[in-house]
Design an enzyme around this catalytic site. Structure first.
Site, mmCIF file in Angstrom:
data_model
loop_
_atom_site.group_PDB
_atom_site.id
_atom_site.type_symbol
_atom_site.label_atom_id
_atom_site.label_comp_id
_atom_site.label_asym_id
_atom_site.label_seq_id
_atom_site.Cartn_x
_atom_site.Cartn_y
_atom_site.Cartn_z
ATOM 1 C CB ILE A 19 -0.983 0.013 1.201
ATOM 2 C CG1 ILE A 19 -0.241 -0.098 2.543
ATOM 3 C CG2 ILE A 19 -2.016 -1.083 1.065
ATOM 4 C CD1 ILE A 19 -1.143 -0.065 3.773
ATOM 5 C CG ASP A 20 0.164 4.591 -2.562
ATOM 6 O OD1 ASP A 20 0.868 3.821 -3.242
ATOM 7 O OD2 ASP A 20 -0.759 5.264 -3.045
ATOM 8 C CB ALA A 21 4.780 5.595 2.041
#
Length: 182
Positions: A19-21
């Site tokens: 998942i995105d940071a």
């Protein structure tokens, strides 16, 4: 992964779901190559069920949306992607959970797994995710990294359902919705 390797030197953890940071929530790790391959096939065949929550700017008028757009594979400044008719088709279902003063809480089900899919679909809809400065203004990434310095992004990977590699039972993993969504 490095921390897990230090804590469990005899395990071979494989990261299977990113998942995105700045996105919170569930991610998937496998303990060995056999489990990793089994779960990776589920991702490839799109049999894994994912549910996200997103708080977006503005009031979404429709109760349910079925969003389909193609997303380019070219990596843009800061690691972003963009909607591109020559890209890969992406499909996201969106359901309104709650309309607030000038925001809408959405339950989001990505049926494909393209990079930045949810963020792009909602921004293209005219309802960028609260705190997603770069998808609200693409010029943001020209002078800032793709990862935000604060916990500003209101996107949460809430649930993920897979078939367990050993037991073959369907299992659902849930990450509680962060307090900031209240």
């Amino acid at each position: 992964i490095n921390i897990l390797d230090l804590a469990f030197p005899d395990q071979e953890f494989k990261l299977l779901h990113r998942i995105d940071a700045n996105t919170t929530g569930v991610i998937v790790l496998a303990k060995n190559k056999i489990a990793a391959n089994f779960i990776q096939q589920q991702f490839e065949h799109k049999t894994i069920k994912k549910v996200y929550f997103a708080l977006v700017e503005g009031i979404v008028k429709e109760d349910y949306l079925n969003l389909k757009q193609s997303i380019g594979t070219e990596v843009l400044v800061g690691g972003a992607r963009k909607v591109d008719e020559n890209g890969k088709l992406s499909h996201t279902e969106v359901e309104v959970v709650e309309r607030r003063e000038n925001e809408t809480l959405l339950k989001v089900t990505p049926l494909t797994g393209r990079t930045n899919q949810i963020r792009l679909h909602l921004a293209e809809l005219g309802h960028p995710i609260v705190g997603d400065f770069g998808h609200k203004d693409i010029n943001y990434f020209k002078s800032n990294p793709f990862t935000y310095p604060t916990d500003s992004l209101f996107l949460h990977a809430h649930q993920l359902t897979i078939v367990h590699p050993s037991s073959k039972d369907e299992m659902t993993f849930t990450a509680p919705i962060p307090e900031k969504f209240n």
